[in-house]
Design a protein around this motif. Structure first.
Motif, short mmCIF file in Angstrom:
data_model
loop_
_atom_site.label_atom_id
_atom_site.label_comp_id
_atom_site.label_asym_id
_atom_site.label_seq_id
_atom_site.Cartn_x
_atom_site.Cartn_y
_atom_site.Cartn_z
N VAL A 1 0.87 -1.17 0.00
CA VAL A 1 0.00 0.00 0.00
C VAL A 1 0.91 1.22 0.00
CG1 VAL A 1 -1.70 1.35 1.27
CG2 VAL A 1 -1.87 -1.15 1.23
N SER A 2 0.66 2.16 -0.92
CA SER A 2 1.48 3.36 -0.98
C SER A 2 0.62 4.59 -0.73
CB SER A 2 2.18 3.48 -2.34
OG SER A 2 1.23 3.55 -3.39
N ALA A 3 1.20 5.57 -0.06
CA ALA A 3 0.52 6.86 0.17
C ALA A 3 1.50 7.96 -0.22
CB ALA A 3 0.13 6.99 1.65
N MET A 4 1.23 8.62 -1.32
CA MET A 4 2.11 9.69 -1.78
C MET A 4 1.28 10.70 -2.56
SD MET A 4 4.08 7.64 -4.85
CE MET A 4 4.39 6.19 -3.85
N CYS A 5 1.79 11.90 -2.66
CA CYS A 5 1.03 12.94 -3.36
C CYS A 5 1.71 13.37 -4.65
CB CYS A 5 0.82 14.15 -2.45
SG CYS A 5 2.35 14.94 -1.93
N VAL A 6 2.85 12.78 -4.97
CA VAL A 6 3.59 13.26 -6.14
C VAL A 6 2.81 12.99 -7.43
CG1 VAL A 6 4.92 11.13 -6.57
CG2 VAL A 6 5.91 13.36 -7.11
N ASP A 7 1.92 11.98 -7.44
CA ASP A 7 1.15 11.71 -8.65
C ASP A 7 0.00 12.70 -8.84
OD1 ASP A 7 -0.29 10.75 -6.51
OD2 ASP A 7 -0.99 8.94 -7.54
N LYS A 8 -0.39 13.39 -7.77
CA LYS A 8 -1.46 14.38 -7.87
C LYS A 8 -0.92 15.80 -7.97
CE LYS A 8 -4.17 11.45 -4.72
NZ LYS A 8 -3.01 10.64 -4.29
N HIS A 9 0.34 15.96 -7.67
CA HIS A 9 0.92 17.30 -7.57
C HIS A 9 1.32 17.84 -8.95
CE1 HIS A 9 2.95 20.68 -5.79
NE2 HIS A 9 4.06 20.38 -6.43
N THR A 10 1.12 19.13 -9.13
CA THR A 10 1.55 19.80 -10.35
C THR A 10 2.68 20.77 -10.02
OG1 THR A 10 -0.68 19.68 -11.30
CG2 THR A 10 0.83 21.30 -12.26
N PHE A 11 3.85 20.54 -10.59
CA PHE A 11 4.98 21.44 -10.40
C PHE A 11 4.83 22.64 -11.32
CE2 PHE A 11 6.50 17.24 -9.20
CZ PHE A 11 7.17 17.50 -8.02
N SER A 12 5.15 23.82 -10.82
CA SER A 12 5.00 25.03 -11.62
C SER A 12 6.03 25.04 -12.75
CB SER A 12 5.19 26.27 -10.75
OG SER A 12 6.55 26.40 -10.36
N PRO A 13 5.74 25.73 -13.87
CA PRO A 13 6.72 25.83 -14.96
C PRO A 13 8.05 26.41 -14.50
CG PRO A 13 4.56 26.56 -15.70
CD PRO A 13 4.45 26.35 -14.22
N LEU A 14 8.00 27.38 -13.57
CA LEU A 14 9.24 27.97 -13.06
C LEU A 14 10.04 26.94 -12.28
CD1 LEU A 14 10.86 30.60 -12.82
CD2 LEU A 14 9.62 31.08 -10.71
N ARG A 15 9.36 26.12 -11.48
CA ARG A 15 10.02 25.08 -10.70
C ARG A 15 10.67 24.06 -11.64
NH1 ARG A 15 12.22 24.78 -5.70
NH2 ARG A 15 11.46 23.05 -4.43
N ILE A 16 9.97 23.69 -12.69
CA ILE A 16 10.52 22.73 -13.66
C ILE A 16 11.73 23.32 -14.36
CG2 ILE A 16 10.04 21.56 -15.85
CD1 ILE A 16 7.17 21.14 -14.84
N ALA A 17 11.65 24.61 -14.73
CA ALA A 17 12.78 25.26 -15.39
C ALA A 17 14.01 25.26 -14.49
CB ALA A 17 12.40 26.69 -15.78
N HIS A 18 13.83 25.53 -13.19
CA HIS A 18 14.94 25.51 -12.26
C HIS A 18 15.50 24.09 -12.11
CE1 HIS A 18 13.43 29.40 -10.13
NE2 HIS A 18 14.13 29.66 -11.21
N ALA A 19 14.62 23.09 -12.14
CA ALA A 19 15.07 21.70 -11.99
C ALA A 19 15.89 21.26 -13.20
CB ALA A 19 13.86 20.78 -11.81
N VAL A 20 15.48 21.66 -14.38
CA VAL A 20 16.16 21.24 -15.62
C VAL A 20 17.47 21.98 -15.82
CG1 VAL A 20 15.95 21.23 -18.14
CG2 VAL A 20 14.02 20.49 -16.72
#
Length: 457
Positions: free
Chosen positions: A106-125
Protein backbone atom coordinates in the motif's frame (compact mmCIF):
# COMPACT_ATOMS: atom_id res chain seq x y z
CA UNK A 1 29.88 17.09 -14.94
CA UNK A 2 26.27 18.25 -15.12
CA UNK A 3 23.55 16.96 -12.82
CA UNK A 4 21.21 14.10 -13.56
CA UNK A 5 17.66 15.18 -12.77
CA UNK A 6 15.53 12.41 -11.24
CA UNK A 7 11.82 13.20 -10.82
CA UNK A 8 9.24 11.07 -9.02
CA UNK A 9 8.54 9.45 -5.67
CA UNK A 10 10.48 9.61 -2.42
CA UNK A 11 9.06 8.35 0.86
CA UNK A 12 9.52 6.17 3.90
CA UNK A 13 9.71 2.45 3.09
CA UNK A 14 8.19 0.03 5.60
CA UNK A 15 9.29 -3.45 4.53
CA UNK A 16 7.90 -6.47 6.39
CA UNK A 17 9.37 -9.90 5.67
CA UNK A 18 8.15 -13.17 7.28
CA UNK A 19 10.79 -15.60 8.45
CA UNK A 20 9.23 -18.47 6.52
CA UNK A 21 6.16 -19.35 4.50
CA UNK A 22 3.05 -19.88 6.58
CA UNK A 23 -0.70 -20.01 6.24
CA UNK A 24 -1.13 -17.67 9.19
CA UNK A 25 -2.06 -14.03 8.76
CA UNK A 26 0.16 -12.88 11.66
CA UNK A 27 3.65 -14.18 11.02
CA UNK A 28 7.02 -13.86 12.75
CA UNK A 29 9.62 -11.96 10.77
CA UNK A 30 11.43 -8.64 10.48
CA UNK A 31 10.48 -5.05 9.68
CA UNK A 32 12.87 -2.53 8.14
CA UNK A 33 12.27 1.23 7.95
CA UNK A 34 14.26 2.96 5.23
CA UNK A 35 14.25 5.79 2.72
CA UNK A 36 12.79 4.67 -0.58
CA UNK A 37 10.56 5.40 -3.55
CA UNK A 38 11.51 4.70 -7.17
CA UNK A 39 13.00 8.14 -7.81
CA UNK A 40 14.74 8.12 -4.43
CA UNK A 41 16.22 4.67 -5.16
CA UNK A 42 17.45 5.90 -8.54
CA UNK A 43 19.02 9.01 -7.01
CA UNK A 44 20.78 7.00 -4.29
CA UNK A 45 22.10 4.50 -6.82
CA UNK A 46 23.46 7.31 -9.00
CA UNK A 47 25.20 8.81 -5.96
CA UNK A 48 26.69 5.36 -5.32
CA UNK A 49 28.18 5.63 -8.81
CA UNK A 50 29.60 9.05 -7.96
CA UNK A 51 27.20 11.06 -10.13
CA UNK A 52 25.87 14.52 -9.17
CA UNK A 53 22.10 14.16 -8.75
CA UNK A 54 19.13 16.48 -8.39
CA UNK A 55 15.96 14.85 -7.01
CA UNK A 56 12.60 16.50 -7.69
CA UNK A 57 9.65 15.24 -5.65
CA UNK A 58 6.65 16.27 -3.55
CA UNK A 59 5.33 15.17 -0.17
CA UNK A 60 3.51 16.47 2.90
CA UNK A 61 4.65 18.50 5.88
CA UNK A 62 4.96 15.76 8.49
CA UNK A 63 8.09 15.48 10.68
CA UNK A 64 8.95 12.21 8.90
CA UNK A 65 8.79 13.89 5.47
CA UNK A 66 11.05 16.66 6.72
CA UNK A 67 13.42 14.17 8.29
CA UNK A 68 13.60 12.42 4.92
CA UNK A 69 14.62 15.73 3.36
CA UNK A 70 17.55 16.07 5.71
CA UNK A 71 18.62 12.47 5.11
CA UNK A 72 18.53 12.85 1.34
CA UNK A 73 20.49 16.10 1.41
CA UNK A 74 23.05 14.62 3.84
CA UNK A 75 23.98 12.13 1.12
CA UNK A 76 24.95 14.89 -1.29
CA UNK A 77 21.74 14.95 -3.35
CA UNK A 78 20.42 18.31 -4.54
CA UNK A 79 16.83 18.04 -3.28
CA UNK A 80 13.98 20.01 -4.87
CA UNK A 81 10.84 19.18 -2.90
CA UNK A 82 7.40 20.79 -3.00
CA UNK A 83 5.60 20.40 0.31
CA UNK A 84 1.84 19.85 0.01
CA UNK A 85 -0.16 20.99 3.03
CA UNK A 86 -2.75 18.52 4.30
CA UNK A 87 -1.00 15.46 2.89
CA UNK A 88 -0.25 12.67 5.34
CA UNK A 89 3.14 11.04 5.67
CA UNK A 90 4.54 9.79 2.35
CA UNK A 91 5.14 6.06 2.80
CA UNK A 92 5.23 2.68 1.07
CA UNK A 93 4.23 -0.29 3.24
CA UNK A 94 5.16 -3.60 1.65
CA UNK A 95 4.66 -7.23 2.62
CA UNK A 96 7.54 -9.23 1.16
CA UNK A 97 7.86 -12.95 0.65
CA UNK A 98 10.57 -14.78 2.65
CA UNK A 99 12.68 -14.61 -0.54
CA UNK A 100 12.39 -10.80 -0.65
CA UNK A 101 9.94 -10.43 -3.55
CA UNK A 102 6.87 -8.20 -3.31
CA UNK A 103 3.71 -9.94 -2.12
CA UNK A 104 1.45 -6.91 -1.57
CA UNK A 105 1.82 -3.21 -0.81
CA UNK A 106 0.00 0.00 0.00
CA UNK A 107 1.48 3.36 -0.98
CA UNK A 108 0.52 6.86 0.17
CA UNK A 109 2.11 9.69 -1.78
CA UNK A 110 1.03 12.94 -3.36
CA UNK A 111 3.59 13.26 -6.14
CA UNK A 112 1.15 11.71 -8.65
CA UNK A 113 -1.46 14.38 -7.87
CA UNK A 114 0.92 17.30 -7.57
CA UNK A 115 1.55 19.80 -10.35
CA UNK A 116 4.98 21.44 -10.40
CA UNK A 117 5.00 25.03 -11.62
CA UNK A 118 6.72 25.83 -14.96
CA UNK A 119 9.24 27.97 -13.06
CA UNK A 120 10.02 25.08 -10.70
CA UNK A 121 10.52 22.73 -13.66
CA UNK A 122 12.78 25.26 -15.39
CA UNK A 123 14.94 25.51 -12.26
CA UNK A 124 15.07 21.70 -11.99
CA UNK A 125 16.16 21.24 -15.62
CA UNK A 126 18.78 24.01 -15.50
CA UNK A 127 22.30 22.59 -15.36
CA UNK A 128 21.28 19.02 -16.24
CA UNK A 129 22.00 16.93 -19.31
CA UNK A 130 20.15 13.75 -18.33
CA UNK A 131 16.64 13.30 -16.94
CA UNK A 132 15.05 10.17 -15.48
CA UNK A 133 11.27 10.20 -14.96
CA UNK A 134 9.14 7.53 -13.32
CA UNK A 135 5.43 6.85 -13.62
CA UNK A 136 4.50 7.76 -10.07
CA UNK A 137 4.33 11.23 -11.61
CA UNK A 138 1.17 12.12 -13.52
CA UNK A 139 1.16 12.40 -17.31
CA UNK A 140 1.04 16.19 -17.34
CA UNK A 141 4.07 16.49 -15.07
CA UNK A 142 6.10 13.93 -17.00
CA UNK A 143 5.27 15.59 -20.30
CA UNK A 144 6.16 19.07 -19.01
CA UNK A 145 9.52 17.93 -17.60
CA UNK A 146 10.37 15.83 -20.67
CA UNK A 147 9.50 18.69 -23.03
CA UNK A 148 11.60 21.16 -21.04
CA UNK A 149 14.44 18.65 -20.96
CA UNK A 150 14.34 18.01 -24.70
CA UNK A 151 14.33 21.74 -25.40
CA UNK A 152 17.42 22.03 -23.19
CA UNK A 153 19.19 19.23 -25.08
CA UNK A 154 18.82 16.56 -22.36
CA UNK A 155 18.40 12.84 -22.86
CA UNK A 156 15.19 11.72 -21.14
CA UNK A 157 14.58 8.19 -19.83
CA UNK A 158 11.35 6.79 -18.38
CA UNK A 159 10.61 4.06 -15.86
CA UNK A 160 7.30 2.22 -15.54
CA UNK A 161 6.58 1.45 -11.88
CA UNK A 162 3.42 -0.71 -12.04
CA UNK A 163 0.84 -2.01 -14.46
CA UNK A 164 -1.84 0.43 -13.31
CA UNK A 165 0.38 3.48 -13.81
CA UNK A 166 1.99 2.61 -17.13
CA UNK A 167 -0.75 4.30 -19.17
CA UNK A 168 0.47 7.65 -17.81
CA UNK A 169 3.54 7.21 -20.01
CA UNK A 170 1.68 6.99 -23.31
CA UNK A 171 1.65 10.76 -24.13
CA UNK A 172 5.29 11.06 -23.05
CA UNK A 173 6.77 8.20 -25.12
CA UNK A 174 7.74 10.28 -28.20
CA UNK A 175 9.85 12.53 -25.94
CA UNK A 176 11.74 9.66 -24.28
CA UNK A 177 15.10 8.24 -25.29
CA UNK A 178 14.20 4.89 -23.73
CA UNK A 179 11.63 3.33 -21.39
CA UNK A 180 12.27 0.57 -18.84
CA UNK A 181 9.38 -1.81 -18.04
CA UNK A 182 9.02 -5.33 -16.71
CA UNK A 183 7.05 -7.97 -18.58
CA UNK A 184 3.70 -7.26 -16.91
CA UNK A 185 4.08 -3.50 -17.37
CA UNK A 186 4.97 -3.99 -21.03
CA UNK A 187 1.87 -6.14 -21.56
CA UNK A 188 -0.29 -3.42 -19.96
CA UNK A 189 1.29 -0.79 -22.19
CA UNK A 190 0.73 -2.92 -25.28
CA UNK A 191 -2.93 -3.38 -24.35
CA UNK A 192 -3.36 0.35 -23.80
CA UNK A 193 -1.79 1.19 -27.18
CA UNK A 194 -3.35 -1.71 -29.12
CA UNK A 195 0.06 -3.18 -29.92
CA UNK A 196 0.63 -6.83 -30.77
CA UNK A 197 4.35 -6.73 -30.02
CA UNK A 198 6.70 -4.38 -28.11
CA UNK A 199 8.33 -3.43 -31.41
CA UNK A 200 4.99 -1.90 -32.49
CA UNK A 201 5.36 0.63 -29.67
CA UNK A 202 8.96 1.48 -30.47
CA UNK A 203 8.31 1.95 -34.18
CA UNK A 204 5.25 4.13 -33.54
CA UNK A 205 6.88 6.41 -30.97
CA UNK A 206 10.62 6.29 -31.69
CA UNK A 207 11.42 5.21 -28.13
CA UNK A 208 13.76 2.37 -27.24
CA UNK A 209 11.99 -0.15 -24.99
CA UNK A 210 13.93 -2.26 -22.46
CA UNK A 211 11.74 -5.07 -21.10
CA UNK A 212 13.07 -6.96 -18.09
CA UNK A 213 11.92 -10.51 -17.45
CA UNK A 214 13.55 -11.50 -14.17
CA UNK A 215 15.82 -14.52 -14.34
CA UNK A 216 15.37 -14.62 -18.14
CA UNK A 217 17.20 -11.34 -18.55
CA UNK A 218 15.93 -8.47 -20.68
CA UNK A 219 15.18 -7.60 -24.29
CA UNK A 220 16.00 -4.26 -25.94
CA UNK A 221 13.53 -3.25 -28.67
CA UNK A 222 14.86 -0.51 -30.96
CA UNK A 223 12.82 2.00 -32.99
CA UNK A 224 14.27 0.46 -36.18
CA UNK A 225 12.68 -2.91 -35.40
CA UNK A 226 15.85 -4.41 -33.92
CA UNK A 227 15.87 -6.45 -30.75
CA UNK A 228 18.73 -7.63 -28.59
CA UNK A 229 18.96 -9.98 -25.61
CA UNK A 230 20.57 -8.96 -22.31
CA UNK A 231 21.69 -11.82 -20.09
CA UNK A 232 20.76 -11.64 -16.39
CA UNK A 233 23.45 -11.31 -13.71
CA UNK A 234 24.44 -14.28 -11.62
CA UNK A 235 22.99 -13.60 -8.17
CA UNK A 236 24.03 -15.39 -5.00
CA UNK A 237 22.94 -14.92 -1.37
CA UNK A 238 20.02 -12.79 -2.46
CA UNK A 239 18.16 -10.88 0.26
CA UNK A 240 15.69 -8.85 -1.81
CA UNK A 241 14.25 -8.44 -5.29
CA UNK A 242 12.62 -5.11 -4.44
CA UNK A 243 14.71 -2.31 -5.94
CA UNK A 244 16.69 -4.60 -8.25
CA UNK A 245 14.88 -3.20 -11.30
CA UNK A 246 15.71 0.36 -10.26
CA UNK A 247 19.40 -0.54 -9.90
CA UNK A 248 19.40 -2.29 -13.29
CA UNK A 249 17.87 0.76 -14.99
CA UNK A 250 20.37 3.13 -13.36
CA UNK A 251 23.33 0.98 -14.40
CA UNK A 252 22.09 0.77 -18.00
CA UNK A 253 21.41 4.52 -18.27
CA UNK A 254 24.76 5.43 -16.72
CA UNK A 255 26.59 3.03 -19.03
CA UNK A 256 24.85 4.31 -22.16
CA UNK A 257 24.96 8.04 -21.43
CA UNK A 258 28.10 8.51 -19.32
CA UNK A 259 30.28 5.79 -20.85
CA UNK A 260 28.99 5.64 -24.43
CA UNK A 261 28.24 1.93 -24.24
CA UNK A 262 25.62 -0.01 -26.17
CA UNK A 263 22.67 -1.31 -24.17
CA UNK A 264 24.16 -4.81 -24.13
CA UNK A 265 27.56 -3.51 -22.99
CA UNK A 266 25.92 -1.29 -20.38
CA UNK A 267 24.24 -4.36 -18.88
CA UNK A 268 27.61 -5.53 -17.57
CA UNK A 269 28.02 -2.09 -15.98
CA UNK A 270 24.57 -2.50 -14.39
CA UNK A 271 25.12 -5.99 -13.01
CA UNK A 272 27.57 -4.86 -10.31
CA UNK A 273 24.99 -2.47 -8.87
CA UNK A 274 22.22 -5.07 -9.17
CA UNK A 275 24.25 -7.65 -7.28
CA UNK A 276 24.93 -5.19 -4.46
CA UNK A 277 21.23 -4.32 -4.07
CA UNK A 278 20.13 -7.95 -4.20
CA UNK A 279 22.30 -8.76 -1.18
CA UNK A 280 20.84 -5.97 0.97
CA UNK A 281 17.66 -5.69 3.02
CA UNK A 282 16.73 -2.28 1.59
CA UNK A 283 15.88 -1.15 -1.94
CA UNK A 284 18.84 1.08 -2.77
CA UNK A 285 22.56 1.53 -2.29
CA UNK A 286 22.56 4.23 0.41
CA UNK A 287 19.39 3.83 2.46
CA UNK A 288 19.57 3.76 6.23
CA UNK A 289 17.94 0.69 7.71
CA UNK A 290 16.14 2.00 10.75
CA UNK A 291 14.28 5.11 11.70
CA UNK A 292 16.34 5.47 14.87
CA UNK A 293 19.56 5.45 12.84
CA UNK A 294 18.06 8.05 10.56
CA UNK A 295 17.31 10.28 13.54
CA UNK A 296 20.87 9.89 14.83
CA UNK A 297 22.28 10.63 11.37
CA UNK A 298 20.22 13.78 11.04
CA UNK A 299 20.87 15.24 14.49
CA UNK A 300 21.88 18.85 13.95
CA UNK A 301 21.34 18.78 10.18
CA UNK A 302 17.61 19.54 9.97
CA UNK A 303 16.38 21.33 6.86
CA UNK A 304 13.70 23.19 8.83
CA UNK A 305 13.90 25.44 11.85
CA UNK A 306 12.52 23.57 14.87
CA UNK A 307 10.74 26.60 16.35
CA UNK A 308 9.05 28.19 13.34
CA UNK A 309 8.86 25.33 10.84
CA UNK A 310 10.36 27.56 8.14
CA UNK A 311 13.45 26.62 6.16
CA UNK A 312 16.59 27.17 8.22
CA UNK A 313 19.40 29.36 6.94
CA UNK A 314 21.73 26.74 5.46
CA UNK A 315 18.91 25.05 3.56
CA UNK A 316 17.62 28.44 2.37
CA UNK A 317 21.08 29.30 1.03
CA UNK A 318 21.17 26.00 -0.89
CA UNK A 319 17.72 26.61 -2.31
CA UNK A 320 18.69 30.14 -3.34
CA UNK A 321 21.66 28.97 -5.43
CA UNK A 322 19.26 27.64 -8.07
CA UNK A 323 17.95 31.17 -8.64
CA UNK A 324 21.27 32.96 -9.07
CA UNK A 325 21.73 32.57 -12.82
CA UNK A 326 18.35 33.84 -14.12
CA UNK A 327 17.93 36.57 -11.47
CA UNK A 328 14.94 38.90 -11.39
CA UNK A 329 13.55 37.50 -8.16
CA UNK A 330 12.84 39.58 -5.06
CA UNK A 331 14.42 39.05 -1.65
CA UNK A 332 12.42 40.23 1.37
CA UNK A 333 14.37 40.70 4.59
CA UNK A 334 11.95 40.90 7.53
CA UNK A 335 12.99 42.07 10.99
CA UNK A 336 10.82 42.07 14.12
CA UNK A 337 10.53 45.56 15.65
CA UNK A 338 10.99 45.83 19.45
CA UNK A 339 11.43 42.09 19.79
CA UNK A 340 14.14 42.39 22.47
CA UNK A 341 11.67 44.25 24.68
CA UNK A 342 9.24 41.32 24.49
CA UNK A 343 11.92 38.91 25.69
CA UNK A 344 13.00 41.29 28.45
CA UNK A 345 9.50 42.07 29.74
CA UNK A 346 7.63 38.82 29.11
CA UNK A 347 10.28 36.11 28.90
CA UNK A 348 11.60 33.87 26.15
CA UNK A 349 8.54 31.61 26.02
CA UNK A 350 6.44 34.60 24.95
CA UNK A 351 9.22 35.64 22.59
CA UNK A 352 9.12 32.20 20.99
CA UNK A 353 5.34 32.46 20.58
CA UNK A 354 5.82 35.80 18.79
CA UNK A 355 8.36 34.27 16.40
CA UNK A 356 5.95 31.41 15.69
CA UNK A 357 3.22 33.97 15.04
CA UNK A 358 5.39 35.90 12.60
CA UNK A 359 6.32 32.68 10.79
CA UNK A 360 2.63 31.76 10.54
CA UNK A 361 1.83 35.20 9.11
CA UNK A 362 4.59 34.88 6.51
CA UNK A 363 3.43 31.40 5.53
CA UNK A 364 -0.17 32.57 5.22
CA UNK A 365 0.74 35.65 3.16
CA UNK A 366 2.79 34.07 0.39
CA UNK A 367 1.96 31.76 -2.48
CA UNK A 368 3.03 28.37 -3.73
CA UNK A 369 6.50 28.68 -5.20
CA UNK A 370 7.62 31.45 -2.82
CA UNK A 371 10.49 30.42 -0.51
CA UNK A 372 10.30 31.52 3.15
CA UNK A 373 13.02 30.97 5.74
CA UNK A 374 14.24 31.94 9.17
CA UNK A 375 17.55 33.73 8.75
CA UNK A 376 18.30 33.71 12.47
CA UNK A 377 17.12 35.32 15.69
CA UNK A 378 14.14 37.53 14.84
CA UNK A 379 15.02 37.92 11.14
CA UNK A 380 13.16 36.16 8.34
CA UNK A 381 13.67 36.00 4.57
CA UNK A 382 11.37 35.33 1.63
CA UNK A 383 12.24 34.85 -2.04
CA UNK A 384 9.55 35.71 -4.60
CA UNK A 385 9.76 34.68 -8.29
CA UNK A 386 10.28 37.40 -10.92
CA UNK A 387 6.59 37.59 -11.87
CA UNK A 388 5.56 38.49 -8.31
CA UNK A 389 4.48 41.91 -7.11
CA UNK A 390 6.97 42.15 -4.27
CA UNK A 391 5.46 45.33 -2.83
CA UNK A 392 2.01 43.75 -2.53
CA UNK A 393 3.38 40.63 -0.82
CA UNK A 394 5.62 42.62 1.53
CA UNK A 395 2.74 44.92 2.51
CA UNK A 396 0.48 41.91 3.04
CA UNK A 397 2.98 40.44 5.50
CA UNK A 398 3.59 43.75 7.27
CA UNK A 399 -0.11 44.57 7.52
CA UNK A 400 -1.04 41.13 8.88
CA UNK A 401 1.59 41.45 11.60
CA UNK A 402 0.42 44.96 12.50
CA UNK A 403 -3.12 43.65 13.00
CA UNK A 404 -2.04 40.60 15.01
CA UNK A 405 -1.64 40.40 18.77
CA UNK A 406 2.15 40.12 18.91
CA UNK A 407 2.89 42.01 22.14
CA UNK A 408 3.54 45.21 20.21
CA UNK A 409 5.91 43.64 17.69
CA UNK A 410 5.63 44.97 14.13
CA UNK A 411 7.75 44.24 11.05
CA UNK A 412 10.30 46.27 9.11
CA UNK A 413 10.76 44.87 5.62
CA UNK A 414 13.55 45.56 3.14
CA UNK A 415 13.16 44.51 -0.49
CA UNK A 416 15.87 44.00 -3.13
CA UNK A 417 15.62 42.66 -6.69
CA UNK A 418 18.41 40.27 -7.71
CA UNK A 419 20.47 40.83 -10.84
CA UNK A 420 21.23 37.80 -13.06
CA UNK A 421 24.09 35.84 -11.54
CA UNK A 422 24.11 37.89 -8.34
CA UNK A 423 25.11 36.05 -5.17
CA UNK A 424 22.85 35.92 -2.13
CA UNK A 425 25.36 37.88 -0.05
CA UNK A 426 25.13 40.85 -2.43
CA UNK A 427 21.34 40.85 -2.68
CA UNK A 428 21.02 40.42 1.09
CA UNK A 429 23.26 43.45 1.69
CA UNK A 430 20.94 45.68 -0.36
CA UNK A 431 17.80 44.27 1.30
CA UNK A 432 19.45 44.82 4.67
CA UNK A 433 20.12 48.50 3.88
CA UNK A 434 16.47 48.92 2.87
CA UNK A 435 15.29 47.20 6.05
CA UNK A 436 17.38 49.52 8.25
CA UNK A 437 15.92 52.53 6.44
CA UNK A 438 12.47 51.18 7.36
CA UNK A 439 13.65 51.09 10.98
CA UNK A 440 14.88 54.68 10.80
CA UNK A 441 11.57 55.81 9.29
CA UNK A 442 9.78 54.67 12.43
CA UNK A 443 9.49 50.88 11.92
CA UNK A 444 6.40 48.97 10.72
CA UNK A 445 7.25 49.81 7.10
CA UNK A 446 8.26 48.35 3.74
CA UNK A 447 11.22 49.96 1.94
CA UNK A 448 12.63 49.07 -1.48
CA UNK A 449 16.35 49.19 -2.23
CA UNK A 450 15.85 52.09 -4.64
CA UNK A 451 14.61 54.29 -1.80
CA UNK A 452 17.50 53.19 0.39
CA UNK A 453 19.96 54.08 -2.40
CA UNK A 454 18.51 57.58 -2.77
CA UNK A 455 18.63 58.06 0.98
CA UNK A 456 22.30 57.07 1.10
CA UNK A 457 23.26 59.34 -1.84
Amino acid sequence: MKHTLVAGSAHLDILARPREKSGYRDRIGSVELAAGGTACNVAFNLRKLGRPVRLMTAWGTSPIDRMMAGHIESLGIDLMVDEVAGMGVAAFAAQLTPEGDLESAVSAMCVDKHTFSPLRIAHAVAGTDLIILEANLNSETMYAIAKAGREAGCEVFGMAVSEDKVERLVPVLPLLTALFANGAECEALMEKMGAADPSDITEATGVTLIVTRGERGAVVYGPDGSRGKIQPPTLQDMRTLLGVGDAFSVGIIDGVVRHGKSYAEAAEHAHELVMEIACRDSCNALSLHTLSNMVDELDGTARYDALTGLMQRTAFEREYKRLEEPGGHALLLIDCDRFKRVNDEHGHDVGDSVLKGVASIIGGSIRKGDIPGRWGGDEFVVVLPPISDAHVVAERIRGAAARAQLYGVTLSVGVAIAEPGEKLESVFKRADAAMYLAKRKGRDAVVFESEASRSAA
